[in-house]
Design an enzyme around this catalytic site. Structure first.
Site, mmCIF file in Angstrom:
data_model
loop_
_atom_site.group_PDB
_atom_site.id
_atom_site.type_symbol
_atom_site.label_atom_id
_atom_site.label_comp_id
_atom_site.label_asym_id
_atom_site.label_seq_id
_atom_site.Cartn_x
_atom_site.Cartn_y
_atom_site.Cartn_z
ATOM 1 N N HIS A 76 31.943 30.028 41.916
ATOM 2 C CA HIS A 76 32.885 29.946 43.036
ATOM 3 C C HIS A 76 32.715 31.159 43.948
ATOM 4 C CE1 HIS A 76 36.112 27.083 41.144
ATOM 5 N NE2 HIS A 76 34.910 26.544 41.194
ATOM 6 N N TYR A 206 45.325 27.534 45.559
ATOM 7 C CA TYR A 206 46.659 28.029 45.210
ATOM 8 C C TYR A 206 47.603 27.608 46.333
ATOM 9 C CZ TYR A 206 44.262 31.164 41.915
ATOM 10 O OH TYR A 206 43.502 31.679 40.888
ATOM 11 N N PRO A 298 49.561 33.199 34.313
ATOM 12 C CA PRO A 298 48.216 32.651 34.523
ATOM 13 C C PRO A 298 47.698 32.728 35.966
ATOM 14 C CG PRO A 298 49.827 30.893 34.162
ATOM 15 C CD PRO A 298 50.537 32.169 33.914
ATOM 16 N N LYS A 302 43.623 36.056 34.792
ATOM 17 C CA LYS A 302 43.118 37.340 34.272
ATOM 18 C C LYS A 302 43.144 37.444 32.734
ATOM 19 C CE LYS A 302 41.838 39.072 37.946
ATOM 20 N NZ LYS A 302 40.413 38.899 38.076
ATOM 21 N N TYR A 390 40.520 39.608 42.454
ATOM 22 C CA TYR A 390 40.191 38.285 41.913
ATOM 23 C C TYR A 390 38.845 38.308 41.178
ATOM 24 C CZ TYR A 390 39.791 33.181 41.820
ATOM 25 O OH TYR A 390 39.681 31.871 41.419
HETATM 26 C C1 PHB Z 1 42.725 27.145 35.218
HETATM 27 O O1 PHB Z 1 41.649 26.622 35.498
HETATM 28 O O2 PHB Z 1 43.376 26.783 34.225
HETATM 29 C C2 PHB Z 1 43.230 28.232 36.113
HETATM 30 C C3 PHB Z 1 42.455 28.628 37.184
HETATM 31 C C4 PHB Z 1 42.916 29.641 38.021
HETATM 32 C C5 PHB Z 1 44.123 30.227 37.757
HETATM 33 C C6 PHB Z 1 44.890 29.842 36.679
HETATM 34 C C7 PHB Z 1 44.433 28.826 35.837
HETATM 35 O O3 PHB Z 1 44.560 31.212 38.587
#
Ligand code: PHB
Ligand code: APR
Length: 399
Positions: A76, A206, A298, A302, A390
């Site tokens: 990504h 997000y 989550p 991290k 990130y």
């Molecule tokens: C996930 O793929 O479960 C996931 C991805 C990004 C995040 C949190 C969870 O910020």
């Protein structure tokens, strides 16, 4: 079966922390045995996040388990933020001079590490009951555990507590020797896994919406992971697949919503959101690593990455002890980890605060959130700050 064993490092917990530590130690010729409360299948059934920082990918390669992520991970270069029904890409790679993250599920990482352990005939004792730690403040720590009705004893030079948030290791430390910092958020995440192509295969999305947070993620080009913010007391039974998909779409911009491919869920669960740090991470010959010592919400993914870097510092410390007869790494382990952990705690808390609806924050709080999001997507300085956190800090950040 002998009831007494001895090893150099006794590892408690066969999650990603314990398994990666075991692989890194084995590579350097340091003996280790893992004790796990559950069965291997149970460990693999837990669905967790799936975004790996480059530091974590490099560690998997270093441990000799990089081929899964190499062949099946998806790189990504950006993330997308959705608010007020509009999508805003953040070009993470150009903001960090070329850095990327890799989408590859924690379940896959765990499976790769388990296979590597089996292939190298390294001992993992699954379904070990009543694990108890003894004399870890002395030079001669040991562990007792039960297999069926029989009590076994494992002697070790060191104990690595890799047994997650609810494990026995942190709980064995006298209360007066440990300080815990905690923040519980007033909502949870309802997540589903489905065998449908991800709506955004090259960037995590997000979304901040009036109806609450939503996240679009993936495990592969044919498996998607989606989440929506839900009430803390909500129950999975309240959410049919149809209801979930309908609610997810309402929280995304219309164009994205129209592209979501739905299908039956293969897993559905609700997770609470918590920030937690225990200090210090060393107690004599007991060392905590991963979720045993800290939890992040989550948002930002991290958790696994922090676990991986704890374990890198810990394996380096043990290897130095055995090869160079130096205790320097062991002595610095806790402070070295905590510096990095608090950076990630700050980032995860900030991204959580920015993206979610807080039940008690209407009006002013919401307007400030909108202003910050608007500032973030229009300011190179703020976008760069998001991007560099990130992709993760370098390993030598704490030096
Ligand atoms: C996930 O793929 O479960 C996931 C991805 C990004 C995040 C949190 C969870 O910020
Ligand atoms: N005895 C033996 N094993 C135990 C005990 C015990 N008393 N208590 C817990 N365990 C095991 C659990 O069954 C689990 O398999 O320890 C393991 C801990 O694994 P995780 O919870 O996955 O923790 P960790 O390996 O540190 O991984 C951190 O997992 O929760 C995510 O976001 C987090 O991605 C991060 C990663």
């Amino acid at each position: 079966m002998t009831k007494t064993k001895r090893t150099q490092v006794a590892i408690i917990g066969a999650g990603p922390s314990g398994l990666l530590l075991g692989a890194l130690l084995h590579k350097a010729g340091v003996d280790n045995i893992i004790l796990e409360r559950q069965s291997a299948d149970y460990v693999l059934s837990r669905i967790r996040a799936g975004i790996l920082e480059q530091v974590t990918v490099d560690l998997l390669h270093e441990a000799g388990v990089g081929s899964g992520v190499e062949n099946h991970g998806t790189i990504h270069h950006s993330i997308e933020l959705v608010f007020k029904n509009e999508r805003h890409p953040i070009d993470v790679t150009s903001l960090t001079e070329g850095k990327v993250v890799t989408a590859y599920g924690q379940t896959e990482v765990t499976k790769d590490l388990m296979q590597h352990r089996a292939l190298n005939k390294l001992e993992t004792i699954y379904e070990a009951g009543e694990v108890e730690l003894h004399d870890f403040e002395s030079q001669n720590p040991y562990i007792t555990y039960k297999i069926g009705d029989e009590t076994h004893t494992l002697y070790a030079d060191f104990i690595a507590g890799c047994d997650g948030f609810h494990g026995v290791c942190r709980a064995s430390v006298p209360k007066g020797s440990i300080k815990e910092y905690e923040k519980v958020y007033p909502f949870g995440w309802l997540g589903i896994l489905a065998d449908v192509p991800p709506v955004s295969p090259h960037a995590i999305i997000y979304a901040n919406s009036d109806r609450g947070f939503a996240l679009c993620s993936m495990r592969s080009m044919t498996r998607s992971r989606y989440y929506i913010q839900c009430a803390m007391e909500d129950k999975v039974e309240n959410w049919s697949d149809e209801l979930f998909w309908a609610e997810l779409k309402k929280r995304l911009d219309p164009e994205l919503a129209s592209k979501i491919i739905t299908g039956p869920s293969i897993e559905k669960s609700i997770a609470p959101l918590r920030s937690f740090v225990a200090e210090p991470m060393r107690f004599g010959r007991l060392f905590l690593a991963g979720d045993a010592a800290h939890i992040v919400p989550p948002t930002g993914a991290k958790g696994l990455n922090l676990a991986a870097t704890d374990v890198k510092y810990l394996s380096t410390a043990f290897i130095e002890y055995y090869k160079e007869k130096s205790s320097a790494g062991i002595d610095h382990y806790s402070s070295r980890c905590l510096k990095r952990i608090w950076r990630a705690e700050r980032f995860s808390w900030w991204l959580t605060s920015l993206m979610h609806r807080f039940p008690d924050t209407e009006g002013f709080g919401q307007k400030v959130q909108e202003a910050e999001l608007d500032y973030l997507v229009h300011s190179k300085a703020l976008s760069k700050s998001l991007a560099e956190n990130y992709v993760g800090l370098p390993l030598d950040f704490a030096e």
